[in-house]
Design a protein around this motif. Structure first.
Motif, PDB file in Angstrom:
ATOM      1  N   PRO A 136      47.226  42.974  43.692  1.00 30.32           N
ATOM      2  CA  PRO A 136      46.607  42.874  42.358  1.00 30.32           C
ATOM      3  C   PRO A 136      47.682  42.829  41.280  1.00 30.32           C
ATOM      4  O   PRO A 136      48.711  43.483  41.386  1.00 30.32           O
ATOM      5  CB  PRO A 136      45.784  44.165  42.254  1.00 30.32           C
ATOM      6  N   LYS A 137      47.425  42.072  40.223  1.00 30.81           N
ATOM      7  CA  LYS A 137      48.411  41.950  39.150  1.00 30.81           C
ATOM      8  C   LYS A 137      48.381  43.173  38.245  1.00 30.81           C
ATOM      9  O   LYS A 137      47.320  43.684  37.889  1.00 30.81           O
ATOM     10  CB  LYS A 137      48.149  40.686  38.343  1.00 30.81           C
ATOM     11  N   ALA A 138      49.559  43.613  37.841  1.00 37.10           N
ATOM     12  CA  ALA A 138      49.684  44.759  36.945  1.00 37.10           C
ATOM     13  C   ALA A 138      49.249  44.367  35.540  1.00 37.10           C
ATOM     14  O   ALA A 138      49.383  43.210  35.125  1.00 37.10           O
ATOM     15  CB  ALA A 138      51.118  45.250  36.927  1.00 37.10           C
ATOM     16  N   ALA A 139      48.727  45.333  34.801  1.00 37.63           N
ATOM     17  CA  ALA A 139      48.286  45.077  33.424  1.00 37.63           C
ATOM     18  C   ALA A 139      49.456  44.635  32.548  1.00 37.63           C
ATOM     19  O   ALA A 139      49.323  43.743  31.706  1.00 37.63           O
ATOM     20  CB  ALA A 139      47.631  46.331  32.850  1.00 37.63           C
ATOM     21  N   ASN A 140      50.621  45.258  32.735  1.00 36.55           N
ATOM     22  CA  ASN A 140      51.833  44.858  32.029  1.00 36.55           C
ATOM     23  C   ASN A 140      52.779  44.259  33.063  1.00 36.55           C
ATOM     24  O   ASN A 140      53.410  44.994  33.820  1.00 36.55           O
ATOM     25  CB  ASN A 140      52.491  46.064  31.345  1.00 36.55           C
ATOM     26  N   PRO A 141      52.897  42.926  33.125  1.00 35.68           N
ATOM     27  CA  PRO A 141      53.711  42.304  34.180  1.00 35.68           C
ATOM     28  C   PRO A 141      55.204  42.478  34.002  1.00 35.68           C
ATOM     29  O   PRO A 141      55.962  42.270  34.942  1.00 35.68           O
ATOM     30  CB  PRO A 141      53.326  40.829  34.089  1.00 35.68           C
TER      31      PRO A 141
END
Length: 352
Positions: free
Chosen positions: A52-57
């Motif tokens: 899953p992608k992090a909220a702050n990439p």
């Protein structure tokens, strides 16, 4: 638990970087002279993570290039705001003793006293203001040696210490529990005979002695290994070859002298960087069969979960990676599968 991660060859859709590709910062192992990024890299570079992608990439920025293209060196260590990179492939040899130090405050590289014995895939760790260099290969990812050295950072001097019980390369080293722990690695003088091992050795600097500890549950080398709190984490790596990469993730409990499993690495790979940053383990880069990974995946020890962050703009393996301040610095490495091409690329990741 073995094999590729099945990631797609796609653009780094959420990478943020200050510059583009670094043409001319590459060199062939077979022929002198700087070159551009080989065309085959376009078919091998992988950026997309199944996590899953992090909220702050986060984002990547370009830093001062290495003094010369290098790969397959020690995985790098940081001390007092500087990153040390030693050994590896460079200038058409695979047994270089180079010791380059990156000074983040001035964004520049410094030449330091070379490693007493040139090698690639050297195990490194810093303990009590000394940089330790453990084993390594003297041929292209094979023919390991058993010699070990300690570098007094203040005195800028190398000294020999007790050798490993047997020659070994691509062994992971960490400062832990008052000494050094060396885990995994590869032995063998020829490619068909080269094998991963399950070694786990502890070095006592006071006694100058190596002693065995509970072996790694699955023999592997080219791992990402680091300490978080009172545990050693060993993540990914290869089982004999990058054709059989692993996504296994084990932690070592010194009080019980026992290994335990944790959530596997989302992208199975080897020759990657593994760095503790803001309380999470960030794993970036690495290689597999016809793949060079840009994936930058982070593990939260508190939740036992992985997330995907901005991938490296320039995928590489056999690189040097270390955290300094609020940045993860990634220097050098191979931009295509295998050891045929080295890079001087230096990129840094931050969540700031």
């Amino acid at each position: 638990m073995l094999g590729g991660a099945g990631a797609l060859l796609v653009a780094p859709v959420f990478a943020q970087t200050d510059h583009g590709m670094h043409g001319g910062q590459y060199e062939s192992l077979r022929k002198p002279g700087r070159i551009g990024l080989p065309e085959i890299a376009a078919t091998q570079h992988v950026f997309d993570s199944p996590a899953p992608k992090a909220a702050n990439p986060g984002r990547w920025i370009t830093r001062a290039a290495l003094p010369l293209p290098r790969s397959e060196m020690a995985w790098a260590v940081a001390h007092a705001g500087r990153m040390h990179v030693i050994g590896g492939y460079a200038e058409q040899r695979v047994d270089r003793p180079y010791h380059h130090v990156y000074d983040q405050a001035n964004d520049r590289w410094i030449d330091a006293p070379p490693l007493p014995r040139g090698a690639n895939h050297v195990g490194v760790a810093v303990l009590d203001a000394k940089l330790y260099a453990i084993g390594g290969h003297t041929d292209q990812n094979r023919k390991p040696h058993d010699e070990c050295f300690a570098y007094d950072i203040a005195a800028a001097r190398w000294n020999k210490i007790a050798s490993l019980p047997k020659p070994c390369g691509a062994i992971a080293c960490v400062a832990f529990d008052g000494g050094l722990h060396a885990v995994g690695g590869a032995v063998g003088d020829t490619s068909p005979a080269k094998k991963s091992i399950d070694w786990h050795l502890a070095y006592d600097p006071r006694a100058d002695r190596w002693e065995p500890r509970a072996p790694l549950p699955t023999a592997r080398d080219h791992t990402g290994t680091l300490v978080v709190g009172n545990r050693i984490h060993v993540i990914g790596g290869r089982v004999d070859s990058f054709h059989t990469n692993s996504n296994l993730h084990h932690v070592y409990d010194a009080q019980k002298d026992r290994w335990e499993p944790r959530r596997p690495l989302p992208t199975a790979r080897s020759g990657h960087g593994a760095v503790l940053y803001r309380g999470k383990i960030f794993v970036m880069g690495g290689e597999g069969t016809d793949r060079v990974y840009g994936q930058n995946e982070a593990y939260d020890p508190a939740s036992d979960k992985w997330e995907a962050y901005a991938p490296m703009p320039t995928p590489r393996h056999g690189l040097g990676a270390a955290a300094i301040g609020d940045y993860i610095h990634v220097g050098g490495g191979g931009p295509v599968m295998g050891g045929g091409v080295q890079s001087a690329v230096h990129e840094a990741f931050t969540l700031g």
